[in-house]
Design a protein around this motif. Sequence first.
Motif, PDB file in Angstrom:
ATOM      1  N   ASP A 198     -28.886 -87.360 -21.266  1.00 45.06           N
ATOM      2  CA  ASP A 198     -27.601 -86.785 -21.683  1.00 45.06           C
ATOM      3  C   ASP A 198     -26.854 -86.107 -20.548  1.00 45.06           C
ATOM      4  O   ASP A 198     -25.813 -85.469 -20.770  1.00 45.06           O
ATOM      5  N   ARG A 231     -29.941 -76.475 -25.955  1.00 42.26           N
ATOM      6  CA  ARG A 231     -29.760 -77.473 -27.001  1.00 42.26           C
ATOM      7  C   ARG A 231     -31.036 -77.650 -27.821  1.00 42.26           C
ATOM      8  O   ARG A 231     -30.996 -77.678 -29.061  1.00 42.26           O
ATOM      9  N   ARG A 282     -21.142 -79.490 -22.011  1.00 43.96           N
ATOM     10  CA  ARG A 282     -21.433 -80.452 -23.070  1.00 43.96           C
ATOM     11  C   ARG A 282     -21.772 -79.750 -24.385  1.00 43.96           C
ATOM     12  O   ARG A 282     -21.294 -80.141 -25.452  1.00 43.96           O
ATOM     13  N   VAL A 286     -19.733 -80.164 -27.846  1.00 46.95           N
ATOM     14  CA  VAL A 286     -20.409 -80.615 -29.066  1.00 46.95           C
ATOM     15  C   VAL A 286     -20.245 -79.577 -30.178  1.00 46.95           C
ATOM     16  O   VAL A 286     -19.991 -79.920 -31.338  1.00 46.95           O
ATOM     17  N   SER A 344     -12.112 -81.127 -24.901  1.00 39.06           N
ATOM     18  CA  SER A 344     -12.813 -81.776 -26.013  1.00 39.06           C
ATOM     19  C   SER A 344     -12.035 -82.954 -26.587  1.00 39.06           C
ATOM     20  O   SER A 344     -12.605 -83.801 -27.277  1.00 39.06           O
ATOM     21  N   ASP A 355     -23.229 -89.488 -31.742  1.00 38.00           N
ATOM     22  CA  ASP A 355     -24.073 -90.256 -30.832  1.00 38.00           C
ATOM     23  C   ASP A 355     -25.421 -90.510 -31.507  1.00 38.00           C
ATOM     24  O   ASP A 355     -25.645 -90.127 -32.661  1.00 38.00           O
ATOM     25  N   ASP A 368     -25.269 -85.786 -32.800  1.00 34.82           N
ATOM     26  CA  ASP A 368     -24.205 -84.855 -32.441  1.00 34.82           C
ATOM     27  C   ASP A 368     -22.836 -85.522 -32.614  1.00 34.82           C
ATOM     28  O   ASP A 368     -22.630 -86.659 -32.155  1.00 34.82           O
ATOM     29  N   VAL A 370     -19.383 -86.333 -31.464  1.00 37.41           N
ATOM     30  CA  VAL A 370     -18.794 -86.344 -30.122  1.00 37.41           C
ATOM     31  C   VAL A 370     -17.332 -86.789 -30.126  1.00 37.41           C
ATOM     32  O   VAL A 370     -16.659 -86.741 -29.098  1.00 37.41           O
ATOM     33  N   ILE A 374     -18.080 -86.018 -23.281  1.00 36.69           N
ATOM     34  CA  ILE A 374     -19.106 -86.383 -24.260  1.00 36.69           C
ATOM     35  C   ILE A 374     -18.762 -87.642 -25.054  1.00 36.69           C
ATOM     36  O   ILE A 374     -19.607 -88.141 -25.799  1.00 36.69           O
ATOM     37  N   TYR A 375     -17.542 -88.164 -24.910  1.00 36.62           N
ATOM     38  CA  TYR A 375     -17.144 -89.331 -25.690  1.00 36.62           C
ATOM     39  C   TYR A 375     -16.711 -90.467 -24.772  1.00 36.62           C
ATOM     40  O   TYR A 375     -15.697 -90.365 -24.078  1.00 36.62           O
TER      41      TYR A 375
END
Length: 635
Positions: free
Chosen positions: A79, A89, A114, A118, A186, A210, A214, A216, A240-241
């Motif tokens: 990740d 996390r 991240r 998230v 984001s 994902d 999570d 994303v 993250i996407y």
Amino acid sequence: MAGRINDDDVKAVRDAVPIDAVVSEYLQLRNAGGGNLKGLCPFHDEKSPSFQVSPSKGLFHCFGCQEGGDTIAFVMKIDHLSFSETVERLAAKAGITLRYEEGGYNPSHQRGERIRLVEAHKVAAQFYVEQLDGPEAEIGRKFLAERGFDQAAAAHFGVGYSPAGWDHLTRYLRGKGFSDKELIASGLSQDGRRGPIDRFRGRLMWPISDTSGDVVGFGARKLRDDDNGPKYLNTPETAIYKKSQVLYGIDLAKKDIAKASRAVVVEGYTDVMACHLAGITTAIATCGTAFGGDHIKILRRLLMDNGSARVIFTFDGDAAGQKAALRAFEDDQKFAAETYIAIAPDGMDPCDLRLAKGDEAVRDLVEPRTPLFEFALRQIVGRYDLETPAGRGAALDEAAPVVARIKNSSSQHEVAVQLAGMLGILDTQFVVKRVGQLARWARERGDQRGPAQAPSRGGPRHQQVQAPAAPSGPALNLRSPAHRTERELLKLALQKPALVSPAFDAYGVDEFTAPPYAAVRQCIAEAGGAELGVPETREYLVQVLEAAPNDTVRNLVTELAVEVFHGKTIDETYAGMQLVQVRLRAVDRRINDVQGSLARLGSNVAPDHLAAAQNEVWVLQQYAQSLRNSGADAL
């Protein structure tokens, strides 16, 4: 500044989160003996599993790429997180409160990027779900009901609603402690004239997760006629996407995909919902992009990609659906699994089919029937008149290289025999030998995509030839008519894609003789094709730029995207002229190549090879004449 995480807490996290449970979120694990588990390595491409997990030791190791470590090391690498981000996390999953030796606690604004992004998506997803119950969202509830989805279905998939105002979510997230910078990063908010505003407004919202579960990103469906945006609006590319690396529904489907060794690929969010509610819980969909290599990697790891695995693609029966199916076939050989295609009667998608004929009809649709290779070949063969020798020969010329790409020799032989039957060629061995010859030529020159192919009546075979990472070869010569036309066509594809789409997307990289232009053509293909720019949006150019392999190609894309056209009137006629000239030169080059090859061989050429080559030249000459006489209508 927050201090380091207490060592005892780090140890507690390691002990509390089993490594096999974490790894299983990303790939399928099977018994490897000795208490170990094995799977396909997520860190390098492999056909047989060399990645092993030892639950008793809390360690993983890949004997292929030598990656190894504990649970924290695995999550850090897969990740792309820092050590502290990973521990935070995992601690959140285990319900462990962390202590920080120098700062006492870790303020939220100092947590990893991240994790913060998230968290923002998690809060936003809940916000949207709550809004779906409000009076403004009546139009969204009606949309779902008309498609056969009740309140329980919406809740199961986390479907929500984004209020129509400018900044409802933005103000809500600010109240939860998120900064404007985080909201912009984001993709949930975007810059407005007076500060951040909501990116999604007045739309039905699907959360995109994902493989670890999570959230994303989001997919947002237009509900009102006065909404001038696209029908579907997705989260932009963020930290993250990455749309090429996410599959909608994968978090819900992954366990059943692994258990059944089967995946069903559909085209939209409502299709995934319809399939799952009908009992097809292995259904997933791409998010605003074509099914590609990164998606295959995700599925391969879950399927343990062996000969017993099945991947079924469902596409609409219209031209766009057929094009999507052929695009999926381009990557077919990256699977060890068998691939199939399912097209519903009357071209209905699974959502419409369930509404019209019920759950059983959806379950029946995805039962494997037509192999993807067979569908692809029939699409090729169907473009020719098989009643004439010339038509059969031309169809063979285009279809044989496709069969030659099949890596398994026994499968290649079997499909070649089937191709002979499709074409009505009684001499089956002639077709088998032709395919074998093409496969040998490809191996000799190290071409994994298959041999070079002549342009046909349907256009030159547009193999996805890898463009050079950096443009090489001679410098661009804008005095060259070929280079000028290629440049003009690329400018059209970037600036006015509606004028050249969908014809442009059928043009191969090898139809652009200048290596820098070939590199730009490849970028457009990887971004999803010129059709992605219809209607024209800045997002399209952003995606083309993101597909550029280096700054040199990226700068050329920018240059072509802003350069003025040479023509006085830029319309369909002008665009057609550029399309025809580029295609015509490709056809003429192929004719010269074949004739030159025959001239070099002289009397040494085998009779069957001579006949095939002469037939190829004849078909090409007819196509060239058609292009000269009919222009863009002949494309």
